[in-house]
Design an enzyme around this catalytic site. Structure first.
Site, PDB file in Angstrom:
ATOM      1  N   LYS A  42       0.829  -1.189   0.000  1.00  0.00           N
ATOM      2  CA  LYS A  42       0.000   0.000   0.000  1.00  0.00           C
ATOM      3  C   LYS A  42       0.872   1.249   0.000  1.00  0.00           C
ATOM      4  O   LYS A  42       0.404   2.354  -0.291  1.00  0.00           O
ATOM      5  CB  LYS A  42      -0.869   0.034   1.272  1.00  0.00           C
ATOM      6  N   ASP A 102      14.566  -1.066   0.953  1.00  0.00           N
ATOM      7  CA  ASP A 102      15.333  -1.277   2.174  1.00  0.00           C
ATOM      8  C   ASP A 102      16.233  -2.491   1.942  1.00  0.00           C
ATOM      9  O   ASP A 102      17.324  -2.355   1.395  1.00  0.00           O
ATOM     10  CB  ASP A 102      14.340  -1.455   3.326  1.00  0.00           C
ATOM     11  N   LYS A 130      17.129   3.224   1.195  1.00  0.00           N
ATOM     12  CA  LYS A 130      17.888   3.034   2.434  1.00  0.00           C
ATOM     13  C   LYS A 130      19.011   2.045   2.143  1.00  0.00           C
ATOM     14  O   LYS A 130      18.894   0.851   2.391  1.00  0.00           O
ATOM     15  CB  LYS A 130      16.944   2.476   3.515  1.00  0.00           C
ATOM     16  N   PHE A 151      13.860   3.539  11.180  1.00  0.00           N
ATOM     17  CA  PHE A 151      12.546   3.153  10.693  1.00  0.00           C
ATOM     18  C   PHE A 151      11.736   4.419  10.470  1.00  0.00           C
ATOM     19  O   PHE A 151      11.513   5.198  11.387  1.00  0.00           O
ATOM     20  CB  PHE A 151      11.855   2.226  11.693  1.00  0.00           C
ATOM     21  N   ASP A 158       4.100   2.862   6.980  1.00  0.00           N
ATOM     22  CA  ASP A 158       3.336   2.653   8.211  1.00  0.00           C
ATOM     23  C   ASP A 158       4.157   2.033   9.326  1.00  0.00           C
ATOM     24  O   ASP A 158       5.194   1.410   9.089  1.00  0.00           O
ATOM     25  CB  ASP A 158       2.163   1.704   7.938  1.00  0.00           C
ATOM     26  N   ARG A 164       0.318   6.211   7.640  1.00  0.00           N
ATOM     27  CA  ARG A 164       0.414   6.296   6.172  1.00  0.00           C
ATOM     28  C   ARG A 164      -0.122   7.627   5.655  1.00  0.00           C
ATOM     29  O   ARG A 164       0.256   8.088   4.586  1.00  0.00           O
ATOM     30  CB  ARG A 164      -0.396   5.173   5.507  1.00  0.00           C
TER      31      ARG A 164
HETATM   32  P1  XMP Z   1      12.394  -4.373   1.384  1.00  0.00           P
HETATM   33  O1  XMP Z   1      13.236  -3.536   0.446  1.00  0.00           O
HETATM   34  O2  XMP Z   1      13.100  -4.609   2.695  1.00  0.00           O
HETATM   35  O3  XMP Z   1      11.118  -3.503   1.721  1.00  0.00           O
HETATM   36  O4  XMP Z   1      11.932  -5.655   0.759  1.00  0.00           O
HETATM   37  C1  XMP Z   1       9.877  -4.098   1.851  1.00  0.00           C
HETATM   38  C2  XMP Z   1       8.863  -3.162   2.378  1.00  0.00           C
HETATM   39  O5  XMP Z   1       9.137  -2.992   3.766  1.00  0.00           O
HETATM   40  C3  XMP Z   1       8.646  -1.768   4.154  1.00  0.00           C
HETATM   41  N1  XMP Z   1       9.707  -0.996   4.789  1.00  0.00           N
HETATM   42  C4  XMP Z   1       9.478   0.019   5.616  1.00  0.00           C
HETATM   43  N2  XMP Z   1       8.320   0.538   6.054  1.00  0.00           N
HETATM   44  N3  XMP Z   1       9.506   2.131   7.308  1.00  0.00           N
HETATM   45  C5  XMP Z   1       8.345   1.590   6.902  1.00  0.00           C
HETATM   46  O6  XMP Z   1       7.293   2.083   7.300  1.00  0.00           O
HETATM   47  C6  XMP Z   1      10.730   1.670   6.925  1.00  0.00           C
HETATM   48  O7  XMP Z   1      11.766   2.205   7.327  1.00  0.00           O
HETATM   49  C7  XMP Z   1      10.712   0.539   6.040  1.00  0.00           C
HETATM   50  N4  XMP Z   1      11.675  -0.190   5.434  1.00  0.00           N
HETATM   51  C8  XMP Z   1      11.025  -1.127   4.691  1.00  0.00           C
HETATM   52  C9  XMP Z   1       8.134  -1.064   2.910  1.00  0.00           C
HETATM   53  O8  XMP Z   1       6.747  -1.239   2.763  1.00  0.00           O
HETATM   54  C10 XMP Z   1       8.851  -1.770   1.806  1.00  0.00           C
HETATM   55  O9  XMP Z   1       8.163  -1.668   0.574  1.00  0.00           O
END
Ligand code: XMP
Ligand code: MG
Length: 178
Positions: A42, A102, A130, A151, A158, A164
């Site tokens: 989302k 991330d 990141k 984070f 979220d 969000r």
């Molecule tokens: P990765 O690249 O780790 O990211 O597969 C998958 C999903 O994880 C969520 N994500 C975050 N959500 N703060 C958040 O609220 C963060 O710092 C964060 N890092 C990762 C995000 O939905 C991403 O698409």
């Protein structure tokens, strides 16, 4: 809600200016191509909206919802399709729109899937990158902002399905998640 945020990392004004800049870049890059823009739900929703408003060439829009097993604050790498595209991607120029990269595990899964489905080209645009979290060898073609190893929430991102709807990117106070 705003008093649960320790620090605003990226303001609403900075995000809007960036959406305008990247929208203009996408207009130039995809002029005459009719790309399929794929929003990863989302989190990408607000960015997709603000970005595509600034794209002045035709784009088709679709959504994909994927979740990684495990939950919590870290991605497990095992990805499950919650909602697939309605559109055939074979032969299409894809523009994947993400909120944050991330670990890169989600995106790596999607890129492999779209290659398998024989997309003509894959361009990745992410609002946030990141790099310190990276586990998979994937990189965005177009990046809004680099963020530190914290984070972050807001503007699509979220913590337990909250925040969000913030118009900016911020860092939560420790007492909220500990
Ligand atoms: P990765 O690249 O780790 O990211 O597969 C998958 C999903 O994880 C969520 N994500 C975050 N959500 N703060 C958040 O609220 C963060 O710092 C964060 N890092 C990762 C995000 O939905 C991403 O698409
Ligand atoms: Mg996401």
């Amino acid at each position: 809600m705003h008093n649960e945020i320790k620090e605003v990392l990226i303001s609403e004004e900075e995000i809007q200016a960036k959406a305008e800049e990247l929208g203009a870049q996408i207009t130039r890059d995809f002029d005459g191509k009719f790309p399929l823009a794929i929003g990863v739900l989302k989190g990408a929703m607000p960015f997709m909206n603000d970005l595509l408003k600034r794209v002045e060439t035709h784009v088709e829009i679709d959504f994909m919802d994927v979740s990684s097993y495990g939950g919590g604050m870290e991605s497990s790498g095992e990805v499950r399709i919650v909602k697939d595209l309605d559109t055939q991607v074979n032969g299409r120029d894809l523009l994947i729109i993400e909120d944050i990269i991330d670990s890169g595990l989600t995106l790596s899964y999607l890129v492999d899937l779209f290659k398998y489905r024989q997309a003509n080209s894959i361009t990745i645009v992410t609002l946030l990158d990141k790099p310190s979290g990276r586990k998979a060898n994937v990189f965005a073609d177009i990046v809004g902002f680099e963020v530190p190893d914290a984070f972050v929430v807001g503007y699509g991102l979220d913590f337990q399905e909250r925040y969000r709807n913030l118009p900016y990117i911020g860092v939560l106070k420790e007492e909220i998640y500990s």
